[in-house]
Design a protein around this motif. Structure first.
Motif, PDB file in Angstrom:
ATOM      1  N   ALA A  56      -4.213 -33.365  -3.680  1.00 61.48           N
ATOM      2  CA  ALA A  56      -3.761 -34.503  -3.527  1.00 61.48           C
ATOM      3  C   ALA A  56      -4.278 -35.509  -5.090  1.00 61.48           C
ATOM      4  N   LEU A  57      -4.996 -35.021  -5.665  1.00 60.32           N
ATOM      5  CA  LEU A  57      -5.553 -35.481  -6.926  1.00 60.32           C
ATOM      6  C   LEU A  57      -5.123 -34.773  -8.138  1.00 60.32           C
ATOM      7  N   PRO A  58      -4.053 -35.030  -8.789  1.00 61.41           N
ATOM      8  CA  PRO A  58      -3.536 -34.064  -9.967  1.00 61.41           C
ATOM      9  C   PRO A  58      -4.433 -34.051 -10.905  1.00 61.41           C
ATOM     10  N   ARG A  59      -5.097 -34.956 -11.492  1.00 63.37           N
ATOM     11  CA  ARG A  59      -6.133 -35.019 -12.556  1.00 63.37           C
ATOM     12  C   ARG A  59      -7.191 -34.227 -12.332  1.00 63.37           C
ATOM     13  N   VAL A  60      -7.666 -34.002 -11.103  1.00 65.62           N
ATOM     14  CA  VAL A  60      -8.587 -33.394 -10.560  1.00 65.62           C
ATOM     15  C   VAL A  60      -8.364 -31.883 -10.509  1.00 65.62           C
ATOM     16  N   HIS A  61      -7.292 -31.637  -9.819  1.00 65.01           N
ATOM     17  CA  HIS A  61      -6.755 -30.151  -9.697  1.00 65.01           C
ATOM     18  C   HIS A  61      -6.677 -29.349 -10.943  1.00 65.01           C
ATOM     19  N   THR A  62      -6.148 -30.064 -12.103  1.00 64.89           N
ATOM     20  CA  THR A  62      -6.437 -29.528 -13.234  1.00 64.89           C
ATOM     21  C   THR A  62      -7.628 -28.754 -13.508  1.00 64.89           C
ATOM     22  N   LEU A  63      -8.480 -29.604 -13.276  1.00 67.32           N
ATOM     23  CA  LEU A  63      -9.896 -29.034 -13.721  1.00 67.32           C
ATOM     24  C   LEU A  63     -10.589 -27.932 -12.536  1.00 67.32           C
ATOM     25  N   LEU A  64     -10.522 -28.300 -11.478  1.00 66.93           N
ATOM     26  CA  LEU A  64     -11.025 -27.464 -10.520  1.00 66.93           C
ATOM     27  C   LEU A  64     -10.209 -26.576  -9.515  1.00 66.93           C
ATOM     28  N   ARG A  65      -9.034 -26.558  -9.929  1.00 67.69           N
ATOM     29  CA  ARG A  65      -8.180 -25.543  -9.168  1.00 67.69           C
ATOM     30  C   ARG A  65      -8.582 -24.342  -8.893  1.00 67.69           C
ATOM     31  N   TRP A  66      -8.908 -23.474  -9.975  1.00 65.47           N
ATOM     32  CA  TRP A  66      -9.577 -22.077  -9.772  1.00 65.47           C
ATOM     33  C   TRP A  66     -10.845 -22.025  -9.123  1.00 65.47           C
ATOM     34  N   GLY A  67     -11.640 -23.091  -9.299  1.00 64.08           N
ATOM     35  CA  GLY A  67     -13.057 -22.832  -8.815  1.00 64.08           C
ATOM     36  C   GLY A  67     -13.049 -23.175  -7.264  1.00 64.08           C
ATOM     37  N   VAL A  68     -12.153 -23.972  -6.910  1.00 62.68           N
ATOM     38  CA  VAL A  68     -12.030 -24.309  -5.449  1.00 62.68           C
ATOM     39  C   VAL A  68     -11.589 -22.983  -4.465  1.00 62.68           C
ATOM     40  N   ILE A  69     -10.477 -22.481  -5.536  1.00 62.68           N
ATOM     41  CA  ILE A  69      -9.932 -21.372  -4.944  1.00 62.68           C
ATOM     42  C   ILE A  69     -10.723 -20.276  -4.992  1.00 62.68           C
ATOM     43  N   ALA A  70     -11.434 -19.959  -5.787  1.00 66.36           N
ATOM     44  CA  ALA A  70     -12.651 -19.085  -5.847  1.00 66.36           C
ATOM     45  C   ALA A  70     -13.736 -19.102  -4.714  1.00 66.36           C
ATOM     46  N   ALA A  71     -13.961 -20.490  -4.163  1.00 68.28           N
ATOM     47  CA  ALA A  71     -15.021 -20.770  -3.224  1.00 68.28           C
ATOM     48  C   ALA A  71     -14.205 -20.331  -2.028  1.00 68.28           C
ATOM     49  N   LEU A  72     -12.844 -20.390  -1.989  1.00 61.38           N
ATOM     50  CA  LEU A  72     -12.117 -20.238  -0.608  1.00 61.38           C
ATOM     51  C   LEU A  72     -12.194 -18.763  -0.700  1.00 61.38           C
ATOM     52  N   ALA A  73     -12.120 -18.092  -1.627  1.00 56.18           N
ATOM     53  CA  ALA A  73     -12.424 -16.489  -1.515  1.00 56.18           C
ATOM     54  C   ALA A  73     -13.604 -16.016  -1.202  1.00 56.18           C
ATOM     55  N   VAL A  74     -14.603 -16.717  -1.433  1.00 56.77           N
ATOM     56  CA  VAL A  74     -16.008 -16.438  -1.068  1.00 56.77           C
ATOM     57  C   VAL A  74     -16.144 -16.597   0.370  1.00 56.77           C
ATOM     58  N   GLY A  75     -15.347 -17.793   1.061  1.00 54.31           N
ATOM     59  CA  GLY A  75     -15.481 -18.150   2.268  1.00 54.31           C
ATOM     60  C   GLY A  75     -14.620 -17.136   3.162  1.00 54.31           C
ATOM     61  N   THR A  76     -13.573 -16.752   2.713  1.00 55.68           N
ATOM     62  CA  THR A  76     -12.662 -15.797   3.240  1.00 55.68           C
ATOM     63  C   THR A  76     -13.356 -14.116   3.423  1.00 55.68           C
ATOM     64  N   LEU A  77     -14.154 -13.875   2.355  1.00 53.41           N
ATOM     65  CA  LEU A  77     -14.861 -12.660   2.197  1.00 53.41           C
ATOM     66  C   LEU A  77     -16.142 -12.842   3.265  1.00 53.41           C
ATOM     67  N   ALA A  78     -16.704 -13.971   3.086  1.00 49.45           N
ATOM     68  CA  ALA A  78     -17.714 -14.199   4.342  1.00 49.45           C
ATOM     69  C   ALA A  78     -17.273 -13.988   5.676  1.00 49.45           C
ATOM     70  N   ALA A  79     -16.119 -14.560   5.954  1.00 48.70           N
ATOM     71  CA  ALA A  79     -15.527 -14.481   7.082  1.00 48.70           C
ATOM     72  C   ALA A  79     -15.313 -13.215   7.704  1.00 48.70           C
ATOM     73  N   TRP A  80     -14.703 -12.203   6.659  1.00 40.71           N
ATOM     74  CA  TRP A  80     -14.324 -10.640   7.012  1.00 40.71           C
ATOM     75  C   TRP A  80     -15.762  -9.995   7.311  1.00 40.71           C
ATOM     76  N   ILE A  81     -16.784 -10.205   6.482  1.00 39.67           N
ATOM     77  CA  ILE A  81     -17.983  -9.676   6.705  1.00 39.67           C
ATOM     78  C   ILE A  81     -18.553 -10.011   7.940  1.00 39.67           C
ATOM     79  N   ALA A  82     -18.421 -11.431   8.252  1.00 35.73           N
ATOM     80  CA  ALA A  82     -19.111 -11.864   9.664  1.00 35.73           C
ATOM     81  C   ALA A  82     -18.284 -11.209  10.640  1.00 35.73           C
ATOM     82  N   SER A  83     -17.041 -10.929  10.657  1.00 38.55           N
ATOM     83  CA  SER A  83     -16.354 -10.262  11.720  1.00 38.55           C
ATOM     84  C   SER A  83     -16.887  -8.736  12.011  1.00 38.55           C
TER      85      SER A  83
END
Length: 189
Positions: A56-83
């Motif tokens: 929703a915030l174009p100026r912010v997503h330029t800076l944080l886009r890949w960091g947030v996606i990396a955090a989402l990947a960590v959460g996804t990996l943690a969900a798989w390991i938890a399963s």
């Protein structure tokens, strides 16, 4: 005061855990599941909500886009390991069926959310590059799905779908976590 023989008798009457094993079973003598599940239930929803915020915030997503996606990947990996670790824990103790069924689906839901986040990130980056190139060349715009205008609408469409999936994944993570907490603590508290 209970005698050692009385205590041994009480312990013998308790249900004995079955043997587990495997990569996701124990770490330092403790089950992996309760150790990693907290990463999944914290990182996955926070990263998913952060993704909606940066979309929703174009100026912010330029800076944080890949960091947030990396955090989402960590959460996804943690969900798989938890399963996976939940399955190992179920071999040692009886696990509630509802929590087990819900937990098996969470990595899939998290994976879809991650995939949509990556698609959004790529489209967003392409749109930023296209916008920079076209503005310096004096591009006046075009219609349809070509050029930066098409990328703009593609980014909007993917953002809407991703935001819907984020809401679902956060709700589902809460549902899985709640069912596990109820199964673990309801009869003990």
């Amino acid at each position: 005061m209970a005698t050692p023989i009385a205590l041994a008798s009480l312990v013998a009457q308790l249900p004995q855990p079955r043997e587990g094993g495997g990569l996701f079973d124990l770490v330092g003598g403790l089950p992996v599941h309760p150790l990693v599940v907290h990463v999944a239930v914290v990182v996955l929803p926070l990263a998913a909500v952060a993704l909606v915020v940066i979309m929703a915030l174009p100026r912010v997503h330029t800076l944080l886009r890949w960091g947030v996606i990396a955090a989402l990947a960590v959460g996804t990996l943690a969900a798989w390991i938890a399963s996976e670790s939940g399955e190992s824990l179920a071999e040692r103790v009886v696990e509630p069926e509802l929590h087990q069924e819900l937990g098996e689906n969470l990595p899939i839901i998290a994976g879809i959310t991650l995939a949509l986040g990556v698609i959004w990130g790529v489209i967003s980056q392409l749109a930023a590059r296209s916008s920079g190139a076209t503005s310096s060349s004096g591009w006046s715009g075009s219609s349809g799905w070509s050029g930066s205008r098409g990328l703009f609408w593609a980014r909007i469409a993917v953002s809407v779908v991703t935001a819907g999936m984020v809401v679902y994944s956060v709700w589902y993570t809460i549902l899985v976590g709640h069912s596990g907490a109820v199964a673990t603590w309801l009869t003990r508290v």
